[in-house]
Design a protein around this motif. Structure first.
Motif, PDB file in Angstrom:
ATOM      1  N   ASN A  32       1.410  18.177   2.044  1.00  0.00           N
ATOM      2  CA  ASN A  32       1.607  19.566   1.622  1.00  0.00           C
ATOM      3  C   ASN A  32       0.344  20.208   1.053  1.00  0.00           C
ATOM      4  N   GLY A  33      -0.691  19.403   0.740  1.00  0.00           N
ATOM      5  CA  GLY A  33      -1.886  19.924   0.090  1.00  0.00           C
ATOM      6  C   GLY A  33      -3.138  19.928   0.943  1.00  0.00           C
ATOM      7  N   GLY A  34      -3.001  19.834   2.267  1.00  0.00           N
ATOM      8  CA  GLY A  34      -4.166  19.913   3.141  1.00  0.00           C
ATOM      9  C   GLY A  34      -4.675  18.588   3.674  1.00  0.00           C
ATOM     10  N   TYR A  35      -4.133  17.461   3.191  1.00  0.00           N
ATOM     11  CA  TYR A  35      -4.536  16.160   3.716  1.00  0.00           C
ATOM     12  C   TYR A  35      -3.662  15.798   4.905  1.00  0.00           C
ATOM     13  N   SER A  36      -4.192  14.992   5.798  1.00  0.00           N
ATOM     14  CA  SER A  36      -3.412  14.534   6.946  1.00  0.00           C
ATOM     15  C   SER A  36      -3.867  13.135   7.352  1.00  0.00           C
ATOM     16  N   ALA A  37      -3.068  12.516   8.182  1.00  0.00           N
ATOM     17  CA  ALA A  37      -3.393  11.205   8.725  1.00  0.00           C
ATOM     18  C   ALA A  37      -3.050  11.220  10.207  1.00  0.00           C
ATOM     19  N   THR A  38      -3.916  10.636  11.011  1.00  0.00           N
ATOM     20  CA  THR A  38      -3.643  10.467  12.434  1.00  0.00           C
ATOM     21  C   THR A  38      -3.969   9.024  12.787  1.00  0.00           C
ATOM     22  N   GLY A  39      -3.243   8.506  13.743  1.00  0.00           N
ATOM     23  CA  GLY A  39      -3.510   7.127  14.124  1.00  0.00           C
ATOM     24  C   GLY A  39      -2.885   6.769  15.440  1.00  0.00           C
ATOM     25  N   SER A  40      -3.040   5.502  15.788  1.00  0.00           N
ATOM     26  CA  SER A  40      -2.429   4.976  16.996  1.00  0.00           C
ATOM     27  C   SER A  40      -2.117   3.501  16.783  1.00  0.00           C
ATOM     28  N   PHE A  41      -1.144   3.007  17.553  1.00  0.00           N
ATOM     29  CA  PHE A  41      -0.787   1.599  17.501  1.00  0.00           C
ATOM     30  C   PHE A  41      -0.330   1.168  18.885  1.00  0.00           C
ATOM     31  N   SER A  42      -0.396  -0.142  19.136  1.00  0.00           N
ATOM     32  CA  SER A  42       0.026  -0.654  20.435  1.00  0.00           C
ATOM     33  C   SER A  42       0.755  -1.984  20.277  1.00  0.00           C
ATOM     34  N   TYR A  43       1.601  -2.278  21.282  1.00  0.00           N
ATOM     35  CA  TYR A  43       2.349  -3.528  21.334  1.00  0.00           C
ATOM     36  C   TYR A  43       2.726  -3.788  22.785  1.00  0.00           C
ATOM     37  N   ASP A  44       3.134  -5.001  23.103  1.00  0.00           N
ATOM     38  CA  ASP A  44       3.564  -5.374  24.449  1.00  0.00           C
ATOM     39  C   ASP A  44       5.043  -5.041  24.598  1.00  0.00           C
ATOM     40  N   GLU A  45       5.349  -4.095  25.465  1.00  0.00           N
ATOM     41  CA  GLU A  45       6.740  -3.666  25.621  1.00  0.00           C
ATOM     42  C   GLU A  45       7.624  -4.741  26.249  1.00  0.00           C
ATOM     43  N   ASN A  46       7.033  -5.710  26.960  1.00  0.00           N
ATOM     44  CA  ASN A  46       7.839  -6.772  27.581  1.00  0.00           C
ATOM     45  C   ASN A  46       8.376  -7.773  26.570  1.00  0.00           C
ATOM     46  N   THR A  47       7.719  -7.893  25.432  1.00  0.00           N
ATOM     47  CA  THR A  47       8.142  -8.895  24.450  1.00  0.00           C
ATOM     48  C   THR A  47       8.657  -8.296  23.145  1.00  0.00           C
ATOM     49  N   ALA A  48       8.531  -6.997  22.975  1.00  0.00           N
ATOM     50  CA  ALA A  48       8.930  -6.356  21.716  1.00  0.00           C
ATOM     51  C   ALA A  48      10.446  -6.241  21.605  1.00  0.00           C
ATOM     52  N   PRO A  49      10.991  -6.533  20.421  1.00  0.00           N
ATOM     53  CA  PRO A  49      12.424  -6.331  20.189  1.00  0.00           C
ATOM     54  C   PRO A  49      12.722  -4.843  19.989  1.00  0.00           C
ATOM     55  N   ALA A  50      13.987  -4.500  19.833  1.00  0.00           N
ATOM     56  CA  ALA A  50      14.387  -3.101  19.640  1.00  0.00           C
ATOM     57  C   ALA A  50      13.756  -2.505  18.385  1.00  0.00           C
ATOM     58  N   THR A  51      13.632  -3.286  17.327  1.00  0.00           N
ATOM     59  CA  THR A  51      12.918  -2.852  16.128  1.00  0.00           C
ATOM     60  C   THR A  51      12.030  -4.006  15.665  1.00  0.00           C
ATOM     61  N   PHE A  52      10.911  -3.650  15.065  1.00  0.00           N
ATOM     62  CA  PHE A  52      10.090  -4.704  14.492  1.00  0.00           C
ATOM     63  C   PHE A  52       9.522  -4.269  13.156  1.00  0.00           C
ATOM     64  N   LEU A  53       9.329  -5.254  12.291  1.00  0.00           N
ATOM     65  CA  LEU A  53       8.817  -5.057  10.945  1.00  0.00           C
ATOM     66  C   LEU A  53       7.576  -5.916  10.795  1.00  0.00           C
ATOM     67  N   GLU A  54       6.482  -5.305  10.360  1.00  0.00           N
ATOM     68  CA  GLU A  54       5.242  -6.042  10.127  1.00  0.00           C
ATOM     69  C   GLU A  54       4.901  -5.912   8.648  1.00  0.00           C
ATOM     70  N   SER A  55       4.392  -6.981   8.065  1.00  0.00           N
ATOM     71  CA  SER A  55       4.092  -6.955   6.642  1.00  0.00           C
ATOM     72  C   SER A  55       3.021  -7.984   6.298  1.00  0.00           C
ATOM     73  N   GLY A  56       2.057  -7.571   5.475  1.00  0.00           N
ATOM     74  CA  GLY A  56       1.034  -8.478   4.971  1.00  0.00           C
ATOM     75  C   GLY A  56      -0.095  -8.732   5.937  1.00  0.00           C
ATOM     76  N   SER A  57      -0.983  -9.637   5.531  1.00  0.00           N
ATOM     77  CA  SER A  57      -2.158  -9.937   6.343  1.00  0.00           C
ATOM     78  C   SER A  57      -1.905 -11.141   7.236  1.00  0.00           C
ATOM     79  N   GLY A  58      -2.713 -11.267   8.276  1.00  0.00           N
ATOM     80  CA  GLY A  58      -2.617 -12.389   9.197  1.00  0.00           C
ATOM     81  C   GLY A  58      -2.018 -11.989  10.530  1.00  0.00           C
ATOM     82  N   GLN A  59      -1.576 -12.984  11.274  1.00  0.00           N
ATOM     83  CA  GLN A  59      -1.006 -12.778  12.605  1.00  0.00           C
ATOM     84  C   GLN A  59       0.228 -11.876  12.530  1.00  0.00           C
ATOM     85  N   THR A  60       0.262 -10.835  13.355  1.00  0.00           N
ATOM     86  CA  THR A  60       1.432  -9.960  13.410  1.00  0.00           C
ATOM     87  C   THR A  60       2.468 -10.546  14.362  1.00  0.00           C
TER      88      THR A  60
END
Length: 160
Positions: free
Chosen positions: A38-66
């Motif tokens: 609301n104050g003029g800041y913004s964020a833009t980004g991108s992410f990728s994953y393999d659609e053949n192996t991804a579940p319907a939802t996924f949760l990533e947390s912490g450092s290391g192998q996703t």
């Protein structure tokens, strides 16, 4: 003749196996996302994953192998033109952030729940909160508590 037939049959079987593997190659899905405070800041980004192996939802947390994410990059801007910082939170399936949190629904194509993306140490910026409830852009000072630079109702736009 039998030896030639055996070699030919083995060669054909090998070629069929290779062709079957080639029919289902990894399909990297890449999505762009954006957030506007609301104050003029913004964020833009991108992410990728393999659609053949991804579940319907996924949760990533912490450092290391996703579990699913292959990459996640985010940039923070002020007044849409002044770049504050860019962070590669996930590179080649490895998360670099101790506080990293990211959730995605591959069916609805929505980021959801708690997220924490961006930097972690003094002088850095990060986006944290609950999607569709409250997200804040924080700046990490040299000392003292992290300061909220901007916030909004938590809306994140995702595009393929």
């Amino acid at each position: 003749m039998t030896k030639v037939t055996t070699v030919a049959a083995t060669t054909v079987a090998l070629l069929v196996a290779i062709a079957l593997c080639a029919n289902n190659p990894a399909q990297a899905m890449t999505y762009d996302f954006s957030w506007n405070g609301n104050g003029g800041y913004s964020a833009t980004g991108s992410f990728s994953y393999d659609e053949n192996t991804a579940p319907a939802t996924f949760l990533e947390s912490g450092s290391g192998q996703t579990k699913v994410l292959q990459s996640l990059k985010i940039s923070f801007l002020y007044l849409s033109a002044n770049l504050i910082a860019t962070y590669n939170n996930v590179v080649n399936g490895i998360s670099t952030g101790q506080y990293f949190k990211f959730n995605f629904n591959t069916v609805t194509k929505e980021i959801f729940g708690l997220i924490d993306v961006g930097g972690e140490v003094a002088g850095e910026t990060y986006l944290k909160g609950t999607v569709n409830t409250d997200l804040s852009l924080y700046q990490v000072p040299q000392s003292g508590p992290d300061a909220i630079g901007d916030s909004n109702s938590g809306n994140i736009v995702v595009k393929q």
